[in-house]
Design a protein around this motif. Sequence first.
Motif, PDB file in Angstrom:
ATOM      1  N   SER A  22      -2.547 -12.325  -0.542  1.00  0.00           N
ATOM      2  CA  SER A  22      -3.935 -12.013  -0.452  1.00  0.00           C
ATOM      3  C   SER A  22      -3.978 -10.473  -0.380  1.00  0.00           C
ATOM      4  O   SER A  22      -3.103 -10.065   0.614  1.00  0.00           O
ATOM      5  N   VAL A  23      -5.080  -9.958  -0.694  1.00  0.00           N
ATOM      6  CA  VAL A  23      -5.207  -8.309  -0.565  1.00  0.00           C
ATOM      7  C   VAL A  23      -5.318  -7.982   0.950  1.00  0.00           C
ATOM      8  O   VAL A  23      -4.733  -7.440   1.570  1.00  0.00           O
ATOM      9  N   ALA A  50      -3.981  -1.634  -2.003  1.00  0.00           N
ATOM     10  CA  ALA A  50      -2.945  -2.673  -2.086  1.00  0.00           C
ATOM     11  C   ALA A  50      -2.388  -2.411  -3.541  1.00  0.00           C
ATOM     12  O   ALA A  50      -1.101  -2.579  -3.944  1.00  0.00           O
ATOM     13  N   ARG A  51      -3.361  -2.112  -4.643  1.00  0.00           N
ATOM     14  CA  ARG A  51      -2.551  -2.004  -6.076  1.00  0.00           C
ATOM     15  C   ARG A  51      -2.032  -0.604  -6.132  1.00  0.00           C
ATOM     16  O   ARG A  51      -1.422  -0.301  -7.080  1.00  0.00           O
ATOM     17  N   GLN A  52      -1.826   0.202  -5.165  1.00  0.00           N
ATOM     18  CA  GLN A  52      -1.353   1.485  -5.491  1.00  0.00           C
ATOM     19  C   GLN A  52       0.175   1.291  -4.830  1.00  0.00           C
ATOM     20  O   GLN A  52       1.033   2.178  -5.368  1.00  0.00           O
ATOM     21  N   VAL A 106      -2.895  -5.726   3.200  1.00  0.00           N
ATOM     22  CA  VAL A 106      -3.301  -4.305   3.697  1.00  0.00           C
ATOM     23  C   VAL A 106      -3.012  -4.545   5.407  1.00  0.00           C
ATOM     24  O   VAL A 106      -2.645  -3.550   5.932  1.00  0.00           O
ATOM     25  N   ALA A 107      -3.160  -5.697   5.785  1.00  0.00           N
ATOM     26  CA  ALA A 107      -2.955  -6.074   7.245  1.00  0.00           C
ATOM     27  C   ALA A 107      -1.222  -5.802   7.673  1.00  0.00           C
ATOM     28  O   ALA A 107      -1.014  -4.945   8.629  1.00  0.00           O
ATOM     29  N   ALA A 108      -0.372  -6.314   6.783  1.00  0.00           N
ATOM     30  CA  ALA A 108       1.001  -5.828   6.750  1.00  0.00           C
ATOM     31  C   ALA A 108       1.340  -4.367   6.538  1.00  0.00           C
ATOM     32  O   ALA A 108       1.944  -3.833   7.372  1.00  0.00           O
ATOM     33  N   ARG A 163       2.850 -12.681   3.282  1.00  0.00           N
ATOM     34  CA  ARG A 163       2.988 -14.061   2.867  1.00  0.00           C
ATOM     35  C   ARG A 163       3.051 -14.911   4.107  1.00  0.00           C
ATOM     36  O   ARG A 163       2.289 -16.166   4.292  1.00  0.00           O
ATOM     37  N   ARG A 164       3.669 -14.519   5.104  1.00  0.00           N
ATOM     38  CA  ARG A 164       3.512 -15.087   6.340  1.00  0.00           C
ATOM     39  C   ARG A 164       2.212 -15.297   7.016  1.00  0.00           C
ATOM     40  O   ARG A 164       1.920 -16.174   7.655  1.00  0.00           O
TER      41      ARG A 164
END
Length: 93
Positions: free
Chosen positions: A36-37, A19-21, A41-43, A58-59
């Motif tokens: 949330s992380v 995520a932070r990349q 990641v799921a997105a 966010r959704r």
Amino acid sequence: MAQDPIRAMRDRENEKKRARQDPAYLQALMNGQAPSVIAFVAALDAGHTGEDALEAARRFDQAALAFFNQPAAAEPPAADDQPTDDDTPPAAA
């Protein structure tokens, strides 16, 4: 099957790194508006990228919040203690 706690911790750390990349996630993180992380990641796994991934995450977070904040179901009605025809035992032969 329960997952090994060490493997689970390593997986969470790898998700944070992934995520932070992403520049969009980093910018949102610095602005204090990051989802949330796990949602992000799921997105990403769903094929979203950049701002689109942030919005999808966010959704996901909003849906999870709505799911877990549902009001409890009403108390089930009390069982009727009166015997009915269905409650009678079969006649002995």
